[in-house]
Design a protein around this motif. Sequence first.
Motif, short mmCIF file in Angstrom:
data_model
loop_
_atom_site.label_atom_id
_atom_site.label_comp_id
_atom_site.label_asym_id
_atom_site.label_seq_id
_atom_site.Cartn_x
_atom_site.Cartn_y
_atom_site.Cartn_z
N PRO A 28 39.74 20.41 37.87
CA PRO A 28 40.96 20.18 37.09
C PRO A 28 40.64 20.00 35.60
N GLY A 29 41.33 20.75 34.77
CA GLY A 29 41.08 20.66 33.33
C GLY A 29 39.77 21.29 32.90
N GLY A 30 39.13 22.01 33.81
CA GLY A 30 37.81 22.57 33.49
C GLY A 30 37.88 23.86 32.69
N HIS A 31 36.69 24.39 32.45
CA HIS A 31 36.53 25.59 31.64
C HIS A 31 37.02 26.82 32.41
N THR A 32 37.71 27.70 31.72
CA THR A 32 38.04 29.00 32.30
C THR A 32 38.10 30.02 31.18
N ARG A 33 38.07 31.29 31.55
CA ARG A 33 38.10 32.36 30.54
C ARG A 33 39.33 33.25 30.71
N LEU A 34 40.34 32.72 31.38
CA LEU A 34 41.62 33.43 31.43
C LEU A 34 42.52 32.86 30.35
N PRO A 35 42.76 33.60 29.27
CA PRO A 35 43.62 33.06 28.21
C PRO A 35 45.06 32.91 28.69
N ALA A 36 45.75 31.94 28.15
CA ALA A 36 47.13 31.67 28.57
C ALA A 36 48.03 32.88 28.37
N ALA A 66 50.09 38.14 34.42
CA ALA A 66 50.42 39.45 33.84
C ALA A 66 49.91 40.58 34.72
N LYS A 67 50.67 41.68 34.70
CA LYS A 67 50.26 42.87 35.46
C LYS A 67 49.47 43.81 34.56
N GLY A 68 48.33 44.25 35.08
CA GLY A 68 47.51 45.19 34.33
C GLY A 68 46.88 46.19 35.27
N ARG A 69 45.97 47.00 34.71
CA ARG A 69 45.26 47.95 35.57
C ARG A 69 43.78 47.90 35.21
N VAL A 70 42.96 48.07 36.25
CA VAL A 70 41.52 48.00 36.06
C VAL A 70 41.03 49.23 35.31
N LEU A 71 40.29 48.99 34.22
CA LEU A 71 39.68 50.10 33.48
C LEU A 71 38.28 50.38 33.96
N ARG A 72 37.52 49.31 34.20
CA ARG A 72 36.14 49.50 34.66
C ARG A 72 35.64 48.25 35.36
N LEU A 73 34.66 48.45 36.20
CA LEU A 73 33.95 47.35 36.87
C LEU A 73 32.64 47.15 36.12
N HIS A 74 32.40 45.94 35.63
CA HIS A 74 31.18 45.67 34.86
C HIS A 74 29.98 45.30 35.73
N GLY A 75 30.21 45.18 37.04
CA GLY A 75 29.16 44.66 37.92
C GLY A 75 29.53 43.24 38.33
N THR A 76 28.55 42.47 38.79
CA THR A 76 28.83 41.10 39.20
C THR A 76 28.17 40.14 38.22
N HIS A 77 28.97 39.21 37.69
CA HIS A 77 28.53 38.32 36.62
C HIS A 77 28.76 36.85 37.00
N VAL A 78 27.97 35.99 36.37
CA VAL A 78 28.10 34.54 36.52
C VAL A 78 29.55 34.12 36.23
N LEU A 79 30.09 33.25 37.08
CA LEU A 79 31.47 32.77 36.91
C LEU A 79 31.48 31.51 36.03
N PRO A 80 32.05 31.60 34.82
CA PRO A 80 32.02 30.45 33.91
C PRO A 80 32.71 29.21 34.48
N ASP A 81 33.77 29.42 35.26
CA ASP A 81 34.53 28.29 35.81
C ASP A 81 33.66 27.38 36.68
N SER A 82 32.63 27.97 37.26
CA SER A 82 31.69 27.19 38.08
C SER A 82 30.48 26.76 37.24
N ASN A 83 29.92 27.71 36.51
CA ASN A 83 28.67 27.47 35.78
C ASN A 83 28.83 26.43 34.68
#
Lengths: 224, 205
Positions: A150-158, A163-180
């Motif tokens: 709760p109240g932790g770090h995330t990288r999804l801007p408000a 919002a609805k979008g479409r995937v442009l590319r897959l970058h691979g698998t990366h460290v999740l900031p919300d956990s790390n």
Amino acid sequence: MTRVHDMGGRFGDGTVTPEDEDVIFHADWHPRALALTLATGALGKWNIDVSRHARECLSPTDYARFSYYEKWIAGVADMLVARGVVTREELAGMADPTSSPLAEKTLKAQQVAGVLARGGPADRPSDIVPLFAPGDGVVTRKQPENTIVPGGHTRLPAYAAGAKGRVLRLHGTHVLPDSNAHDLGEAPEPLYAVAFPASELWAHPEHPRDEVVLDLWQSYLEAP
Amino acid sequence: MPHDHSDHDHPHALLPPEPALRVKALETLLTRKGLIDPAALDEIIDTYENRIGPRNGAEVVARAWSDPDFRAALLEDATAVVAEMGFFGRQGEHMVAVENTDELHNIVVCTLCSCYPWPLLGIPPGWYKSDAYRARVVREPRKVLAEFGVELPEETAVRVWDSTAEVRYLVIPQRPAGSEGLDVDALSDLVTRDSMIGTGLAKAP
């Protein structure tokens, strides 16, 4: 609730002032602050997500009035105390500094080039299978919040929540900031570049074909 | 200078109020504890003041303009291609190159902090880190471009890349008219830092 650093789309900040390419720092202490931040990072007591979260945890008043490198220095000071590297008394100049058992990790001048060249790659192997492919429609989660802490770090801007979008590319698998950022493990998962029409994000888009692209982790996304 | 910390629970409020003194106090403390080698700080500063900057990125762009195979490889896997040129490391671990065309103009920002491709462009300019740029360029990129003196044709769409992860974006600006026949060195002189962020265009020869 979001934090003050999450300012994409905000009104009222005035104009942007271009500057010459040969201006690198704006005060004598700026390069020192930058170098100090990088050198303390090399002690290995925190990762980049922890350090971003430390800056984001500045009070809104401090975040707004501090310049860029003041935020860095404040974040470093707060992490040094939180991680037991220095004491509050040492920081306040009210106690003689004791030598640190971490000193064997101190970054030496001859190590700088190697440390900067290595950087900190964020791609990791992951067992989590990508659910989406380029071209797929996705929707971001409704709340721009860390769902683990709760109240932790995330990288999804408000501005891109729900919002609805479409995937442009897959970058691979990366460290999740919300956990790390909270020392809960790197929890790598698929990371995508997702494009959103400006009209999906803003009430008054400038142009019907403009888009904003964000890099978003799979756990931020659902099928529409 | 008067200073009223709004939050006395944060340890940083224990440092002197003046930023220059705050940095000095922290460096002195960490040096006395054996955790900072001032010579290492000098080395870091020298790296970013004298060795790593936007001329690196300009060299990449000039080669992309000159060599179709290089351009294709760059768009396919920028990380590997720029690493071969010696550009890699901190804040450039995962690179993606995006190309401007008549139909599409790319701009890069980091709304949440100030992520930026250091190995190719060096330390971000002040405006890139400003609240105004971070807040506005995602919502009104064309108004922000106008403040840089750039006006796009109506048929050109804008794509703003918000660097929310550890992927860093390099914009390949359009090659300017009249640059035919120039070699890579001469071309790289036309590539401005701002053109590789997307807030500028390449210079005319």
